[in-house]
Design a protein around this motif. Structure first.
Motif: not given
Length: 374
Positions: A77-79, A89-91, A255-256, A260-262
Motif C-alpha cells: 500500500v502507498d503510505v 485501508y491497509g493490509l 483496489w487496496a 506505485v507499489r505494483r
C-alpha cells in the motif's frame, strides 16, 4: 474463557444499563444486540444513525522521520504518498503474501494513527515491533475508547456536538474538541453507509456516548447488526473472509494496492510476499480461488463453512460469511470459488444439512454504498 476473565470496554456499564445481551468477542465482553433486536438495529442504521462500541479494536501511533517508509515496508500500500488528514485501508502481509490483518491508517502529520482488529491487536503490535521497531516509535493505545456512528443521519447528529465535522469527506480525518476534551474523528466505517469513527480517552468515552444517544437520530447497535451491515456492504471480516491462508488478490482487494507499489510502479514490491502477490496481480500466476458474493435462490440462510459445489456435485470451495440480509431481504453470502466459477450469474450449490441450496454469484456490495465523497 470465563466471563470474569473477559476485558471490558469503557462503555460496559452503559451496555448493561441499555439492556444489551453481552457475548465474548475478541477477548472482550461485547453487546451482540439490545432489546430492539438485530433486524430493528440494522434497519435503524440504514435509515437514521447507529452508535457502535468498537473500543475492543487496537489503536496505535507510529512516529519518527522514518515511520511512513517503515510502515510501507510491511504492506502493498502507498503510505509515503498519503496526504496529511487522509485515511487509507491497509493490509499487513506474511512473507508468503497472505493477510496478517487488515487495518485503517491516517496521516496525522507528526505521526501515523493506525486502527487494527481487536482479536489481532497484540499479534499485530508484536509483528510491527519485530519488523520495524528499530526504524520508528510504535506506541500502542489499547486503552483508548473508539466509537462508530453510522448511517445517513450520522452527520446531522454529530455536527450538533462537533460543529465543523460535516466538512470531512469519506476517508479523511481531523482533530476536534468536545467540552474541552480532545477527539480524533475520521469519516469512514464498516456499514457501507456514511458515518464516522471517533477515538477518545477512555475516561471521556461514556459521557460522549451518552451525548450521542441523547440525539433523536441515534440508537445503540450491537455486533449482530454490525455483521449483517458489513456483509450487505461486501466488506471482509478478518478471521472469516480473510486470514493467513488468503492473499489480497484472492480476497478481491486489488483496489487496496496502489499503482506505485505494483509492477512498474515507482516503489514496486519491497513488501512481504511481494513476488507472489505481484504475480497474482499481473496475471502471470493467477490465484486458484477468488472471493465472490452469493445470493441463495431459496429462503435458506447459508452460514460460514458451508461447502460450495458445482451443479455436477464437485467440491469447489466454501462459504466464509452468510446470513439473511435484512435490507436486501434475501440470504446472502461470501465465499471462495475457482475463477472459472466466479463470474456474476454463475450457478453453484451450497450443501446445507445435506441438501443442495442453489446460489448465484452476484456482484458486491449487495446494498449500494452511500459514502460521503463531497
Amino acid at each position: 474463557m470465563s466471563s470474569t476473565e473477559l476485558l471490558q470496554t469503557p462503555l460496559h456499564a452503559l451496555h448493561l444499563e441499555l439492556g444489551a445481551r453481552m457475548v465474548p468477542f475478541a477477548g472482550y465482553s461485547m453487546p451482540v444486540q439490545y432489546p430492539a433486536g438485530l433486524m430493528a438495529e440494522h434497519q435503524h442504521t440504514r435509515n437514521a444513525a447507529g452508535l457502535f462500541d468498537v473500543s475492543h479494536m487496537g489503536q496505535l501511533r507510529l512516529s519518527g522521520p522514518e515511520a511512513a517508509a517503515a510502515f510501507e515496508s510491511l504492506m502493498p500500500v502507498d503510505v509515503i504518498g498519503l496526504a496529511p488528514g487522509k485515511q487509507r485501508y491497509g493490509l499487513l502481509l506474511t512473507d508468503e503474501g497472505t493477510i496478517v490483518d487488515d487495518l485503517m491508517f491516517v496521516n496525522r502529520e507528526d505521526h501515523l494513527f493506525v486502527i487494527v482488529n481487536g482479536a489481532c491487536k497484540h499479534g499485530d503490535l508484536a509483528h510491527m515491533q519485530q519488523r520495524i521497531g528499530q526504524r520508528c516509535t510504535i506506541e500502542p493505545q489499547f486503552d483508548r475508547g473508539l466509537l462508530a456512528l453510522q448511517g445517513p443521519q450520522a452527520v446531522t447528529a454529530l455536527q450538533r456536538l462537533l460543529p465543523g465535522v460535516e466538512k470531512l469527506v469519506f476517508m479523511t480525518g481531523a482533530a476536534f474538541e468536545w467540552q474541552g476534551r480532545p477527539l480524533f474523528v475520521t469519516r469512514s466505517g464498516y456499514t457501507g453507509e456514511d458515518g464516522f469513527e471517533l477515538s477518545l480517552a477512555a475516561a471521556d468515552t461514556e459521557a460522549f456516548a451518552r451525548a450521542l444517544l441523547a440525539q433523536p437520530e441515534v440508537q445503540p447497535i450491537g455486533l449482530g447488526a454490525r455483521n449483517s451491515l458489513r456483509l450487505e456492504a461486501g466488506l471482509c471480516l478478518y478471521g472469516n473472509d480473510i486470514d493467513t491462508t488468503t492473499t489480497p488478490v484472492e480476497a478481491g482487494l486489488n483496489w487496496a494496492m496502489q499503482k506505485v507499489r505494483r509492477s512498474g510502479g515507482a516503489r514496486a514490491g519491497g513488501f512481504p510476499g511481494a513476488a507472489r502477490v505481484l504475480a497474482q496481480l499481473d496475471g502471470t500466476a493467477p490465484p486458484e480461488r477468488v472471493r465472490v458474493g452469493l445470493i441463495a435462490q431459496e429462503r435458506v440462510p447459508v452460514r460460514e463453512h458451508t461447502e460450495l459445489q458445482s451443479e455436477a456435485g464437485e467440491r469447489l470451495g466454501e462459504v466464509t460469511s452468510g446470513l439473511l440480509g435484512p435490507t436486501i431481504n434475501q440470504p446472502i453470502a461470501m465465499g471462495y470459488l475457482p475463477p472459472a466459477f466466479a463470474a456474476p450469474g454463475t450457478r453453484v450449490n451450497a450443501l446445507v444439512r445435506g441438501k443442495a441450496v442453489p446460489m448465484v454469484v452476484a456482484p458486491m456490495p449487495f446494498v449500494p454504498n452511500r459514502y460521503h465523497r463531497g
